[in-house]
Design a protein around this motif. Structure first.
Motif, short mmCIF file in Angstrom:
data_model
loop_
_atom_site.label_atom_id
_atom_site.label_comp_id
_atom_site.label_asym_id
_atom_site.label_seq_id
_atom_site.Cartn_x
_atom_site.Cartn_y
_atom_site.Cartn_z
N ARG A 276 26.09 15.62 51.05
CA ARG A 276 24.64 15.50 50.91
C ARG A 276 23.89 15.83 52.20
NH1 ARG A 276 22.68 17.18 47.91
NH2 ARG A 276 21.47 18.26 49.42
N GLY A 356 23.62 5.31 49.80
CA GLY A 356 23.27 6.63 50.30
C GLY A 356 23.45 7.83 49.40
N SER A 358 26.77 9.75 49.63
CA SER A 358 28.16 10.19 49.48
C SER A 358 29.14 9.02 49.40
CB SER A 358 28.56 11.16 50.59
OG SER A 358 28.82 10.49 51.78
N PHE A 381 19.76 8.55 47.33
CA PHE A 381 18.98 9.77 47.48
C PHE A 381 19.81 11.02 47.21
CE2 PHE A 381 20.49 8.09 51.51
CZ PHE A 381 21.38 9.09 51.85
FE1 CFM Z 1 25.99 10.96 54.32
FE2 CFM Z 1 26.14 9.02 55.88
FE3 CFM Z 1 25.94 8.79 53.27
FE4 CFM Z 1 23.86 9.73 54.67
FE5 CFM Z 1 22.86 7.30 55.19
FE6 CFM Z 1 25.14 6.59 56.43
FE7 CFM Z 1 24.92 6.43 53.81
MO1 CFM Z 1 23.57 4.82 55.34
S1 CFM Z 1 24.86 10.70 56.15
S2 CFM Z 1 24.62 10.32 52.77
S3 CFM Z 1 21.78 9.14 55.10
S4 CFM Z 1 27.56 9.43 54.39
S5 CFM Z 1 23.12 6.28 57.03
S6 CFM Z 1 26.62 7.71 57.54
S7 CFM Z 1 25.81 5.10 55.15
S8 CFM Z 1 22.86 6.03 53.54
S9 CFM Z 1 26.18 7.09 52.06
#
Ligand code: CFM
Length: 543
Positions: A276, A356, A358, A381
């Motif tokens: 993502r 998040g 992923s 998201f």
């Molecule tokens: Fe990717 Fe992440 Fe994630 Fe992310 Fe995030 Fe995160 Fe996440 Mo919190 S970059 S999408 S924007 S893996 S900060 S390190 S944990 S939401 S699932």
């Protein structure tokens, strides 16, 4: 007994039950983001659309995605937040992205929060002068090689031009400093996801491909994209690579430095962990420099072994392949030991994951290794491709919110484009089961009938817990204490609470131990929220 529990669960009631509480129009819209999975015929899920005002969402803002997520973990770039102090303060250190300064880059600015601390008068008269002053001050104090500027909401509203300030200050300071800005105002997109995209564009325009020097110790050289070293994950991956004889040229952006970004184009393969947040950079590296990318996953022992094997297959070097097999064999001894120990308690338990873009997918692997079923999961998201797979990208509707993000045109680098594999070699690898530029998404790996919910609201979360009592709920700090007051343990999968690393073999062992402790204690059943143990006066509104 646990098995019966899984069979007794009737997720089918959920959607109707939860939508009842919403006004008709809201229910119609939310309904499209709540779907029952079928891995054979993946249903469409509504994602990456605006949250309905009034709904309590788990999401963050575009600034958070750009500054906090993508650029934040880099240690030798001074990241200045141009905005009111709250934005800088709340994006400072809470994510637990770790770093380890070395001789090559001893600077470490991560412990500092740089902000222009905008006041009312700056909103009225403009904040560009204050920003210039902040850059001068940061330079005088720290002499960094690079400074990045991040725009918050008011910057966009009053029209401060951070890019003009960046150009002006690059000239004023000189000395080869690299100063660049991001138009990542919080409201620019529907979530942090827009900020990732803006950050990816900026990395490409201002950092990647500026330094051709190669000074690695191994001949197999890779980038790991979308790995942010939360709780030391990137350290665990790097030490595993070391054992295999693989060079980590650049992690984007956990434990990274300006030089790592600048030399990323010298690697021969990109591994994409978090699709993502960084798939745009993976594509740009391929288009401009000819570096292929594959989806990787180091969350879960089996997933780690699979990813290592893919790397061996890609490089096609027998010595490397043998070494990888040896490392897997050795590491698996302690993994199996820890897994068997945990399994006696964790088997049959139920998990829900809402994180998040992923991790709600990746961590299902670890729960499976613990014999636990993920009955419901969703992203805050994610886009449709993160759920349904990249094949749906051409069918995703481009709306006004996506048009808000600058599209940059990337072309082959005139002198340094160098396809790492010929067309024939790529085809042969594909015929051998290797997938390039692909991601199957979360739903292909979730069981039939499980609940997939995008941008879960607080109300929906409470309903999930009330109706299905999972043994563990995985989310973030905003959810943690509400869920625990309902008697259900919550594991933060953003910053790992105080734990980690959870990546690679060493991380899997840590996770088994932590989850066994958290999900298998009886203490939560003793938990009484104040409203359950104290007398309450109930009343109704009179209009
Ligand atoms: Fe990717 Fe992440 Fe994630 Fe992310 Fe995030 Fe995160 Fe996440 Mo919190 S970059 S999408 S924007 S893996 S900060 S390190 S944990 S939401 S699932």
């Amino acid at each position: 007994m646990e098995k019966d529990r899984l069979q007794d669960i009737n997720l089918e009631d959920f959607k109707e039950e939860v939508l009842k509480a919403y006004p008709k129009k809201v229910a119609k819209k939310r309904g499209k983001s709540i779907v029952y999975n079928d891995p054979e015929a993946i249903p469409q899920v509504q994602a990456n659309v605006r949250t309905i005002p009034g709904i309590i969402t788990q999401r963050g803002c575009t600034y958070a995605g750009c500054k906090g997520v993508v650029l934040g973990p880099t240690r030798d770039i001074v990241n200045i937040t141009h905005g009111p102090i709250g934005c800088g303060f709340y994006s400072w250190l809470t994510r637990r992205n770790q770093t380890r300064p070395d001789e090559q880059a001893p600077e470490n600015f991560i412990p500092y929060a740089f902000s222009t601390d905008m006041q009312d008068s700056n909103i009225v008269f403009g904040g560009e002068e204050k920003l210039k002053q902040a850059i001068r001050e940061a330079y005088e104090l720290f002499h960094p090689k690079a400074i990045a500027i991040f725009s918050t909401c008011p910057v966009g509203l009053i029209g401060d031009d951070v890019h003009r300030v960046a150009r002006h200050m690059t000239e004023e300071i000189g000395n080869g400093i690299n100063i660049f800005g991001f138009s990542c105002e919080g409201y620019r997109g529907v979530s942090q996801s827009a900020g990732h995209h803006i950050a990816n564009n900026g990395l490409f325009e201002h950092l990647i491909g500026r330094d051709d020097s190669v000074d690695g110790k191994y001949k197999f050289r890779v980038n790991v994209l979308g790995e942010y070293n939360i709780g030391g994950d990137a350290f665990a991956i790097e030490s595993l690579f070391d054992k295999c004889g693989i060079e980590l040229v650049s992690t984007m952006s956990g434990n990274s430095t300006r030089k790592q970004f600048e030399t990323a184009h010298t690697a021969d393969l990109s591994l994409v962990m978090c699709h993502r947040s960084i798939n745009y950079v993976a594509e740009m590296l391929e288009t401009a420099f000819g570096i292929p990318w594959i989806k990787a996953n180091f969350i879960g022992a089996e997933a780690t072994a699979k990813t290592l094997r893919k790397m061996g297959q890609y490089f096609g070097d027998q010595e490397l392949i043998d070494r990888i097999e040896k490392v897997i064999e050795e590491e698996m001894i302690s993994v199996k030991e820890a897994q068997e120990k945990a399994l006696t308690k964790t088997k049959g338990k139920l998990a829900m994951l809402f994180v998040g873009g992923s991790r709600a997918h990746h961590y299902q692997e670890l729960f499976e290794e613990l014999g636990m079923a993920t009955i419901s999961a969703g992203y805050e998201f994610g886009h449709r491709d993160d759920y349904e797979g990249r094949r749906v990208i051409p069918t995703i509707q481009i709306d006004a919110d996506s048009r808000n993000i600058q599209e940059i045109t990337v072309t082959k680098d005139a002198t340094r484009y160098n396809p790492r594999k010929t067309e024939e070699e790529l085809k042969a690898l594909e015929a051998d089961g290797m997938e390039f530029n692909g991601y199957e998404g979360m739903m292909a790996e979730m069981k039939k009938g499980t609940l997939v919910i995008d941008d879960l609201s607080h109300y929906e979360m409470e309903k999930l817990i009330e109706m299905y009592h999972p043994d563990i709920f995985c989310a973030g700090i905003k959810e943690k204490f509400c869920v625990q007051k309902m008697g259900i343990p919550l594991k933060q999968l953003h910053n790992y609470d105080y734990g980690g690393p959870y990546a690679a073999f060493e991380g899997a062992i840590n996770f088994y131990k932590d989850i066994e402790m958290i999900a298998c204690t009886s203490i939560w059943k003793e938990m009484k929220a104040p409203w359950e143990s104290e007398e309450m006066v109930e009343a109704e509104y009179v209009y």
